[in-house]
Scaffold this motif. Structure first.
Motif, mmCIF file in Angstrom:
data_model
loop_
_atom_site.group_PDB
_atom_site.id
_atom_site.type_symbol
_atom_site.label_atom_id
_atom_site.label_comp_id
_atom_site.label_asym_id
_atom_site.label_seq_id
_atom_site.Cartn_x
_atom_site.Cartn_y
_atom_site.Cartn_z
ATOM 1 N N LEU A 21 0.725 -1.192 0.046
ATOM 2 C CA LEU A 21 0.117 -0.151 -0.096
ATOM 3 C C LEU A 21 0.888 1.157 0.125
ATOM 4 N N VAL A 22 1.991 1.146 0.663
ATOM 5 C CA VAL A 22 2.711 2.275 0.969
ATOM 6 C C VAL A 22 3.353 2.541 -0.608
ATOM 7 N N ALA A 23 3.863 1.306 -1.413
ATOM 8 C CA ALA A 23 4.327 1.517 -2.747
ATOM 9 C C ALA A 23 3.191 2.391 -3.502
ATOM 10 N N HIS A 24 1.910 2.165 -3.458
ATOM 11 C CA HIS A 24 0.896 2.690 -4.178
ATOM 12 C C HIS A 24 0.775 4.121 -3.713
ATOM 13 N N GLY A 25 1.340 4.724 -2.423
ATOM 14 C CA GLY A 25 1.167 6.013 -2.244
ATOM 15 C C GLY A 25 0.722 6.362 -0.750
ATOM 16 N N ALA A 26 -0.073 5.073 -0.089
ATOM 17 C CA ALA A 26 -0.623 5.267 1.129
ATOM 18 C C ALA A 26 0.370 6.036 2.260
ATOM 19 N N VAL A 27 -0.035 6.768 3.288
ATOM 20 C CA VAL A 27 0.781 6.911 4.268
ATOM 21 C C VAL A 27 0.697 6.053 5.403
ATOM 22 N N LEU A 28 1.585 5.415 5.986
ATOM 23 C CA LEU A 28 1.283 4.271 6.960
ATOM 24 C C LEU A 28 1.635 4.910 8.092
ATOM 25 N N VAL A 29 0.937 4.526 9.228
ATOM 26 C CA VAL A 29 1.092 4.499 10.628
ATOM 27 C C VAL A 29 0.991 3.125 10.890
ATOM 28 N N ASP A 30 2.253 2.788 11.405
ATOM 29 C CA ASP A 30 2.411 1.290 11.916
ATOM 30 C C ASP A 30 2.531 1.251 13.330
ATOM 31 N N VAL A 107 -4.369 9.108 1.762
ATOM 32 C CA VAL A 107 -4.887 7.720 2.291
ATOM 33 C C VAL A 107 -4.175 7.376 3.287
ATOM 34 N N VAL A 108 -4.362 7.323 4.551
ATOM 35 C CA VAL A 108 -3.697 7.207 5.650
ATOM 36 C C VAL A 108 -4.210 5.837 6.160
ATOM 37 N N VAL A 109 -3.160 4.604 6.151
ATOM 38 C CA VAL A 109 -3.458 3.470 6.579
ATOM 39 C C VAL A 109 -2.904 3.042 7.916
ATOM 40 N N HIS A 110 -3.646 2.905 8.940
ATOM 41 C CA HIS A 110 -3.212 2.379 10.187
ATOM 42 C C HIS A 110 -3.080 1.042 10.370
ATOM 43 N N ASP A 111 -1.839 0.323 10.509
ATOM 44 C CA ASP A 111 -1.569 -0.871 10.632
ATOM 45 C C ASP A 111 -1.889 -1.231 12.112
ATOM 46 N N VAL A 112 -3.019 -1.696 12.606
ATOM 47 C CA VAL A 112 -3.471 -2.302 13.986
ATOM 48 C C VAL A 112 -3.752 -3.652 14.266
ATOM 49 N N PRO A 113 -2.582 -4.272 14.482
ATOM 50 C CA PRO A 113 -2.789 -5.656 14.941
ATOM 51 C C PRO A 113 -3.966 -6.216 15.470
ATOM 52 N N GLN A 181 0.325 -12.931 -6.562
ATOM 53 C CA GLN A 181 -1.211 -12.855 -6.124
ATOM 54 C C GLN A 181 -1.267 -11.897 -5.149
ATOM 55 N N LEU A 182 -0.767 -11.460 -4.140
ATOM 56 C CA LEU A 182 -1.070 -10.539 -3.202
ATOM 57 C C LEU A 182 -0.933 -9.265 -3.704
ATOM 58 N N ALA A 183 0.371 -9.133 -4.672
ATOM 59 C CA ALA A 183 0.184 -7.865 -5.195
ATOM 60 C C ALA A 183 -0.589 -7.431 -5.911
ATOM 61 N N GLN A 184 -1.305 -8.250 -6.773
ATOM 62 C CA GLN A 184 -2.378 -7.967 -7.731
ATOM 63 C C GLN A 184 -3.671 -7.830 -6.977
ATOM 64 N N ARG A 185 -3.790 -8.408 -5.772
ATOM 65 C CA ARG A 185 -4.833 -8.140 -4.900
ATOM 66 C C ARG A 185 -4.743 -6.630 -4.235
ATOM 67 N N VAL A 186 -3.781 -6.348 -3.884
ATOM 68 C CA VAL A 186 -3.590 -5.094 -3.144
ATOM 69 C C VAL A 186 -3.533 -3.995 -4.218
ATOM 70 N N ALA A 187 -3.224 -4.149 -5.447
ATOM 71 C CA ALA A 187 -3.348 -3.278 -6.346
ATOM 72 C C ALA A 187 -4.819 -2.908 -6.561
ATOM 73 N N GLU A 188 -5.809 -4.104 -6.562
ATOM 74 C CA GLU A 188 -7.267 -3.886 -6.680
ATOM 75 C C GLU A 188 -7.826 -3.206 -5.494
ATOM 76 N N LEU A 189 -7.313 -3.697 -4.324
ATOM 77 C CA LEU A 189 -7.583 -2.807 -3.050
ATOM 78 C C LEU A 189 -7.484 -1.298 -3.140
ATOM 79 N N TRP A 190 -5.910 -0.858 -3.745
ATOM 80 C CA TRP A 190 -5.895 0.494 -3.760
ATOM 81 C C TRP A 190 -7.008 1.049 -4.574
#
Length: 197
Positions: A21-30, A107-113, A181-190
């Motif tokens: 997601l970061v590679a697509h341009g998301a801002v990550l809050v890990d 697009v701020v993505v909060h990575d929250v386990p 396969q994951l990269a393709q799904r994440v592109a769709e998600l983005w």
């Protein structure tokens, strides 16, 4: 700004999705990274953890001995709650600072386990759950992270069930296959996350 929650059980591949997601341009809050920052040597967070759990959770260099602390908290739900009561407010405050610094159209993505466990879904515009079968997760934890099967199962059991996580999902990223396969799904998600922006 789009505020997205990203979660998944240990071994599901949430970090890989965050990276894509970061590679697509998301801002990550890990949250995991922030959780390490707030208990770094010299911080009030580390002092509070040592006050609660004793000096046995410190490494020789004065940093937090994560395996020693993990051995205590993952075997005892009460001790895990005590740790979370110290760390979670510190992580929440730092996450809010990072989000406030993002651009208005980000697009701020909060990575929250522990998003599902802590009832945090309502804080986000959308919740993305990275999902993998128990067997795939177990294999990744033992093969890639070097855990014993018992350790892996203990860590998995300390988290929400797969059903509980899926119940809070707005979007699901299945990750039982290859990295491609994951990269393709994440592109769709983005595309889904940015289409109405």
């Amino acid at each position: 700004m789009r505020k997205i929650g990203l979660t998944g059980g240990i071994g599901a591949g949430k970090s890989a999705v965050a990276e894509l997601l970061v590679a697509h341009g998301a801002v990550l809050v890990d949250s995991d990274r922030i959780a390490r920052e707030v208990v770094a040597p010299g911080t009030p967070g580390l002092a509070a953890v040592v006050a609660e759990f004793g000096p046995g959770v410190l490494a020789a260099d004065g940093s937090l001995d994560r395996p020693a602390l993990g051995a205590v908290v993952f075997a005892d739900p009460e001790r895990l709650r005590a740790l979370n009561a110290i760390v979670h407010p510190l992580v929440r405050d730092r996450s809010a600072e990072l989000e406030a610094a993002a651009a208005d159209d980000a697009v701020v993505v909060h990575d929250v386990p522990l998003l599902a466990e802590n009832g945090l879904a309502p804080l986000f515009e959308r919740v993305v759950v990275v999902d993998a079968t128990e067997q795939v997760r177990l294999d990744r934890l033992t093969r890639l992270r070097g855990m014993t099967e018992s350790e892996a199962r203990s860590r998995m059991a300390a988290q929400a069930t797969r059903e509980q996580r899926l119940a809070v999902a707005d979007l699901v990223v299945a990750n039982n296959g290859t990295r491609e396969q994951l990269a393709q799904r994440v592109a769709e998600l983005w595309a889904e996350l940015t289409q109405a922006q």
